[in-house]
Design a protein around this motif. Structure first.
Motif: not given
Length: 479
Positions: A381-396, A398-400, A451-453
């Motif tokens: 769950d730790v790694y799944r949650k971190a993946k979701d958080e990374a996606r959220q950063l990109l979505s909210d 625009d950080i990649g 800055l760009n993404r």
């Protein structure tokens, strides 16, 4: 601080264990799976697939400029330097757990082997022991080693800037070939200079003042001095005017940091590594430094676990506080990862709620409850949650991140993505955040929102690695 893009560096070869480990796992849950696939799963952000092959992994950055105060803070975050390269280990995925260790005289209790080494050294440099203070039968006086060095006519330690000389290089080459079995053809003056002479510190700190250098004279250790030495230093050991050892040191605001020790194999009988450690412990205390930093400690590595003989404290990289070695040693067995937790604390991604606990970074904590590493890093769950958080950063926001700058989504000692998201949401980090970037031959100021993404991702990774406060006063180099 001026630094280049952090790199996540993987290597199949490990210089600590020499690739001999079969159990190289950070967690018991990983070791129990004979296929090397942990409950963390595989793929981006997980650890399972990455552990099927033993690796040595570090995060590193080239430092163009920093102060000794900067480095003092970084050491207490788990970093070390090699020349101008700053690095820390990925304690979750690498084969050897490298822990920062520090000590002082309150922790040091000379062992029987160390006492023998001290007595042997004293006899070598001061054969006429009638010159020294008498010793009560069946007793041991640690101060006698300092007295012997003061009265010796054949031995001296010369403190000087960390600069190249032919004499130093020749001793280094002899040591590397005889002790570490290095190929002589691969030992060059340039590699020696980059490793043990170059440093990223400011010019004033490299040069030092007259009073600073005078304070290091062994005759002045017990006298009040106007100024403590701050900066990189070579302590050169001479016997009968022959260079027999070099201790490469950084003098920092909170203590003396040992980088490397070189000794002449012809003088192995003098146990010069032990002698230098004791000298530097005594010097730290006499000159008013709080700590003696011994570098990295590796519990299951003979080349590195001798440092436990000096006592001391081990850094928990997740909380950035120290624990007495005797207290955490049971958690280090078999080279495992330790993260101290208190029952009832809440988890946030890959960190515990240390802010609520009232612990202060860099402090010593003597109250501990249990090893929380398995709870924090052992579940899928730790790694799944971190993946979701990374996606959220990109979505909210625009950080990649590009592959070149990418750091793991979960790693001990990195600021968790959940904390980054929190700072972005409340505006601690925002589009108006000012960033200094060295590019196109000059330093330019940018706003994060401009800055760009990829640039925003690079900046966020730097915050995760070095911390928010340090980034406010730093310049990033884009090459």
């Amino acid at each position: 601080m001026i630094f280049s893009a952090p790199l996540y560096i993987k290597d199949r070869h490990c210089g600590y264990c020499n690739d001999t480990k079969s159990d190289y796992f950070a967690l018991e849950s990983q070791a129990k799976d004979s296929n090397g696939k942990s409950r963390g799963g595989s793929g981006d952000g997980g650890v399972g697939g990455e552990l099927s092959t033993k690796q040595s992994i570090m995060v590193g950055s080239s430092i163009t400029s920093m102060t000794c105060e900067n480095y003092d803070e970084l050491i207490n975050q788990g970093f070390r330097r090699s020349g101008t390269f700053l690095y820390k280990s990925d304690l979750l995925r690498t084969c050897c757990r490298l822990y920062t260790i520090r000590t002082n005289m309150s922790y040091f209790k000379p062992s029987k082997k160390q006492r023998k080494a001290i007595n042997r050294f004293i006899k070598e440099i001061c054969p006429d022991e009638s010159q020294l203070s008498p010793v009560v039968k069946n007793s041991f006086n640690l101060d006698r080693i300092l007295e012997a060095q003061l009265k010796s006519t054949t031995f001296k330690i010369k403190f000087e800037p960390s600069k190249f000389s032919k004499e130093k290089f020749q001793l280094y080459k002899k040591y590397q070939v005889a002790v570490h079995n290095d190929d002589p053809s691969e030992i060059t003056e340039r590699s020696f200079t980059r490793f043990l002479c170059d440093s990223p510190f400011t010019g004033d700190e490299k040069r030092g003042t007259y009073d600073q250098w005078q304070s290091l004279d062994i005759n002045n250790w017990t006298k009040e001095t106007n100024e403590k030495r701050i900066g990189p230093t070579h302590a050169c050991y001479y016997l009968h005017d022959k260079l027999i050892a070099i201790s490469v040191l950084d003098f920092l605001p909170s203590g003396i940091s040992s980088i490397y020790f070189i000794w002449d194999p012809d003088y192995a009988h003098l146990s010069l590594g032990t002698i230098s450690g004791i000298n530097e412990l005594q010097m730290s205390q006499s000159l008013g430094y709080d700590w003696y930093y011994l570098g990295y400690y590796v519990e299951d590595c003979v080349k590195m676990n001798y440092k436990a003989n000096f006592g001391g404290e081990i850094l928990d990289v997740c909380s950035e506080v120290y624990y007495p070695m005797e207290d955490v040693k049971p958690y280090l067995q078999n080279g495992r990862l330790f993260v101290i937790g208190t029952i009832g604390e809440t988890k946030q991604g890959s960190e515990l709620d240390y802010e609520a606990s009232g612990r202060t970074k860099g402090d010593t904590v003597t109250e501990l409850n249990y090893n929380a590493a398995e709870d924090i890093f052992g579940g899928v769950d730790v790694y799944r949650k971190a993946k979701d958080e990374a996606r959220q950063l990109l979505s909210d926001h625009d950080i990649g991140r590009s592959d070149e700058y990418k750091l793991p989504q979960v790693m001990p000692g990195l600021i968790p993505l959940s904390k980054i998201q929190q700072w972005l949401d409340v505006g601690i980090i925002g589009d108006e955040t000012s960033i200094k970037i060295d590019m196109f031959g000059g330093v330019h100021k940018f706003l994060l929102g401009n800055l760009n993404r990829e640039g925003r991702g690079f900046y966020i990774d730097c915050i995760r690695l070095f911390g928010l406060e340090k980034m406010k006063n730093s310049t990033m180099i884009l090459q």
